[in-house]
Design an enzyme around this catalytic site. Structure first.
Site, PDB file in Angstrom:
ATOM      1  N   CYS A 156      -6.517 -14.094 -41.001  1.00 14.45           N
ATOM      2  CA  CYS A 156      -6.340 -15.287 -41.831  1.00 14.45           C
ATOM      3  C   CYS A 156      -7.663 -15.674 -42.567  1.00 14.45           C
ATOM      4  O   CYS A 156      -7.736 -15.968 -43.515  1.00 14.45           O
ATOM      5  CB  CYS A 156      -5.778 -16.373 -40.797  1.00 14.45           C
ATOM      6  SG  CYS A 156      -4.474 -16.106 -39.974  1.00 14.45           S
TER       7      CYS A 156
ATOM      8  N   CYS B 159      -9.017 -14.166 -45.775  1.00 16.19           N
ATOM      9  CA  CYS B 159      -8.534 -14.589 -47.217  1.00 16.19           C
ATOM     10  C   CYS B 159      -9.302 -15.958 -47.229  1.00 16.19           C
ATOM     11  O   CYS B 159      -9.686 -16.436 -48.089  1.00 16.19           O
ATOM     12  CB  CYS B 159      -7.119 -14.544 -47.428  1.00 16.19           C
ATOM     13  SG  CYS B 159      -6.476 -12.830 -47.668  1.00 16.19           S
ATOM     14  N   HIS B 160      -8.967 -16.738 -46.119  1.00 20.88           N
ATOM     15  CA  HIS B 160      -9.093 -18.207 -46.125  1.00 20.88           C
ATOM     16  C   HIS B 160     -10.544 -18.871 -45.732  1.00 20.88           C
ATOM     17  O   HIS B 160     -10.733 -19.878 -45.779  1.00 20.88           O
ATOM     18  CB  HIS B 160      -7.923 -18.873 -45.390  1.00 20.88           C
ATOM     19  CG  HIS B 160      -6.734 -18.739 -46.038  1.00 20.88           C
ATOM     20  ND1 HIS B 160      -6.066 -19.143 -47.113  1.00 20.88           N
ATOM     21  CD2 HIS B 160      -5.626 -17.852 -45.365  1.00 20.88           C
ATOM     22  CE1 HIS B 160      -4.930 -18.692 -47.430  1.00 20.88           C
ATOM     23  NE2 HIS B 160      -4.428 -18.080 -46.415  1.00 20.88           N
TER      24      HIS B 160
ATOM     25  N   CYS C  91       3.154 -15.427 -45.173  1.00 21.67           N
ATOM     26  CA  CYS C  91       1.880 -15.004 -45.407  1.00 21.67           C
ATOM     27  C   CYS C  91       1.530 -13.747 -44.570  1.00 21.67           C
ATOM     28  O   CYS C  91       0.900 -12.897 -44.822  1.00 21.67           O
ATOM     29  CB  CYS C  91       0.589 -15.900 -45.108  1.00 21.67           C
ATOM     30  SG  CYS C  91      -0.775 -16.094 -46.023  1.00 21.67           S
TER      31      CYS C  91
ATOM     32  N   CYS D   2      20.334 -40.327 -37.462  1.00 19.57           N
ATOM     33  CA  CYS D   2      18.859 -40.366 -37.118  1.00 19.57           C
ATOM     34  C   CYS D   2      18.568 -41.753 -37.566  1.00 19.57           C
ATOM     35  O   CYS D   2      18.033 -42.474 -36.675  1.00 19.57           O
ATOM     36  CB  CYS D   2      18.051 -39.457 -38.136  1.00 19.57           C
ATOM     37  SG  CYS D   2      18.390 -37.708 -38.145  1.00 19.57           S
TER      38      CYS D   2
ATOM     39  N   CYS E  30      19.195 -44.910 -34.955  1.00 22.52           N
ATOM     40  CA  CYS E  30      18.231 -45.290 -33.980  1.00 22.52           C
ATOM     41  C   CYS E  30      16.819 -45.522 -34.798  1.00 22.52           C
ATOM     42  O   CYS E  30      16.104 -46.717 -34.395  1.00 22.52           O
ATOM     43  CB  CYS E  30      17.879 -44.304 -32.987  1.00 22.52           C
ATOM     44  SG  CYS E  30      19.176 -44.120 -31.962  1.00 22.52           S
TER      45      CYS E  30
ATOM     46  N   ARG F  98      11.984 -30.435 -32.089  1.00 22.30           N
ATOM     47  CA  ARG F  98      12.070 -32.186 -31.637  1.00 22.30           C
ATOM     48  C   ARG F  98      13.456 -32.583 -32.293  1.00 22.30           C
ATOM     49  O   ARG F  98      14.229 -33.218 -31.732  1.00 22.30           O
ATOM     50  CB  ARG F  98      11.162 -33.120 -32.251  1.00 22.30           C
ATOM     51  CG  ARG F  98      11.210 -34.465 -31.699  1.00 22.30           C
ATOM     52  CD  ARG F  98      11.103 -34.386 -30.156  1.00 22.30           C
ATOM     53  NE  ARG F  98      11.321 -35.841 -29.782  1.00 22.30           N
ATOM     54  CZ  ARG F  98      12.465 -36.130 -29.294  1.00 22.30           C
ATOM     55  NH1 ARG F  98      13.518 -35.120 -29.669  1.00 22.30           N
ATOM     56  NH2 ARG F  98      12.980 -37.162 -28.738  1.00 22.30           N
TER      57      ARG F  98
ATOM     58  N   CYS G 219      16.958 -33.938 -30.480  1.00 22.97           N
ATOM     59  CA  CYS G 219      17.992 -35.035 -30.828  1.00 22.97           C
ATOM     60  C   CYS G 219      19.354 -34.834 -31.207  1.00 22.97           C
ATOM     61  O   CYS G 219      20.121 -35.597 -30.994  1.00 22.97           O
ATOM     62  CB  CYS G 219      17.182 -35.829 -32.115  1.00 22.97           C
ATOM     63  SG  CYS G 219      15.921 -37.141 -31.503  1.00 22.97           S
TER      64      CYS G 219
END
Lengths: 106, 259
Positions: B74, B77-78, B112, B175, B178, B216, B220
């Site tokens: 990574c 390039c970055h 990527c 969603c 709540c 997450r 739910c």
């Protein structure tokens, strides 16, 4: 790749009580959980944690299946001399992971 | 006079429905951090005891590691992530030209990997993917969430809002039921937060590991007894897009700790 975070103060006064903190990434699989195939996931926990101060063992702990994943251990030491503090975690397979930190005592 | 009161009533109703449609406004917006116990807050605040930092640490190592047939890291390039990746996570999910769809940060890392590094994609929720995502997002810690203003994203964001407000599952809850209408009250033993994704990927004590926002969301959905979308599903990315817009202005906390 050992993934451990240890926190040792860089410098301390002679005789000072310093707090040492050590945390390691580990699943601490208890051996009691059942996997999606209906078979128990084999136990894989860290059994023993040890800390040496200039080669002498100053703290150790036995760990058991009830300890959470990524165990975090904090304890205190009396800073006596400058040197290296080494940490060793030993798992069920006997494999060890290590980390170390330097402390300067003035 | 009665007609006048009627008019006031209608205006009030319209204003209220607008407020509900827009979610939680300005100063009422609060991160999940504010709903936690002081002990859990302390765990997050101290980098030496925050277990999420273990993944950030791993991400830092992976950032430097060459991968794939292109044998490039990574960093190849970055460069230095603390410079080049600063603020990037505050703008994601962003529009991806190649697919013509929004893409989240984990999706971008994987695309990527495929294109530049010519490596196999990382599996969703794998330690490596979570670690890289956490490391990149960590570079924006403390910066306000500022989703990109891109007209091409609008239909996907609207779809995300629609999903957020749609009742699903055997419990027939949305969603919003709540997190918009009843936040701050208790569901069982725990306080319902406003569901702002400020700290993902985050360390959840219940999971005993780091997890993504998609995990997450799926959690739910299972909670309301609905069939969850698969990891990487376009619906989940649309929801992420809506949630980030909803959280605009709150600060990035990655890696957060949540109960």
């Amino acid at each position: 790749m050992a993934r451990a975070l240890v926190n040792v103060p860089k410098a301390a006064r002679q005789g000072e009580v310093v707090e040492i903190r050590a945390m390691i990434a580990h699943p601490m699989e208890t051996g009691y959980r059942v996997g999606p195939n209906g078979i128990n996931i084999p136990r894989d926990i860290i059994r023993r944690f040890a800390c040496t101060y200039n080669g002498e063992e100053v703290f150790s702990a036995d760990l058991f299946p009830a300890v959470s994943a990524n165990p975090f251990i904090a304890f205190t030491l009396v800073a006596t001399t400058s040197g290296t503090i080494d940490f060793t975690w030993t798992d069920d397979a006997g494999k060890t992971q290590t980390a170390s930190a330097e402390i300067t005592v003035g | 006079m009665r007609a006048l009161w009627g008019l006031v009533g209608i205006i009030a109703a319209v204003v209220c429905s607008m407020a509900i449609a827009a979610g939680i406004e300005g100063s009422a917006k609060r991160s999940g951090f504010d709903f936690m116990t002081p002990e859990t807050q302390a765990l997050q605040a101290d980098d030496m005891s925050n277990p999420g930092m273990l993944w950030v640490l791993q991400g830092e190592q992976l950032w430097q590691q060459s991968e794939g047939r292109a044998d490039v890291a990574c960093a190849g390039c970055h460069g230095d992530a603390s410079q080049t990746m600063r603020g990037v996570a505050t703008r994601y999910p962003a529009f991806d030209e190649a697919t013509g769809r929004p893409i989240d940060l984990a999706g971008r890392i994987n695309s990527c990997r495929g294109e530049r590094q010519q490596a196999e994609p990382l599996t969703p929720e794998s330690d490596a993917l979570l670690a890289l995502t956490a490391y990149v997002t960590h570079q924006s810690r403390g910066m306000p969430i500022t989703p990109a203003i891109d007209a091409r994203l609008a239909p996907f964001r609207d779809n995300g809002r629609r999903l957020f407000q749609s009742r699903i599952g055997q419990l027939d809850l949305s969603c919003a039921s709540c997190h918009d209408d009843n936040w701050g009250k208790r569901l069982g033993g725990s306080v319902m937060p406003q569901a702002h994704p400020t700290g993902y990927p985050l360390y959840r004590l219940e999971w005993q590991t780091v997890g993504s926002l998609q995990r997450r969301l799926r959690n739910c959905m299972i909670g309301v007894r609905a069939e969850p979308f698969a990891f990487g599903a376009p619906e989940l990315v649309d929801l992420e897009l809506h949630l980030m817009e909803r959280a605009r202005g709150l600060r990035v906390e990655t890696p957060a700790v949540r109960p």
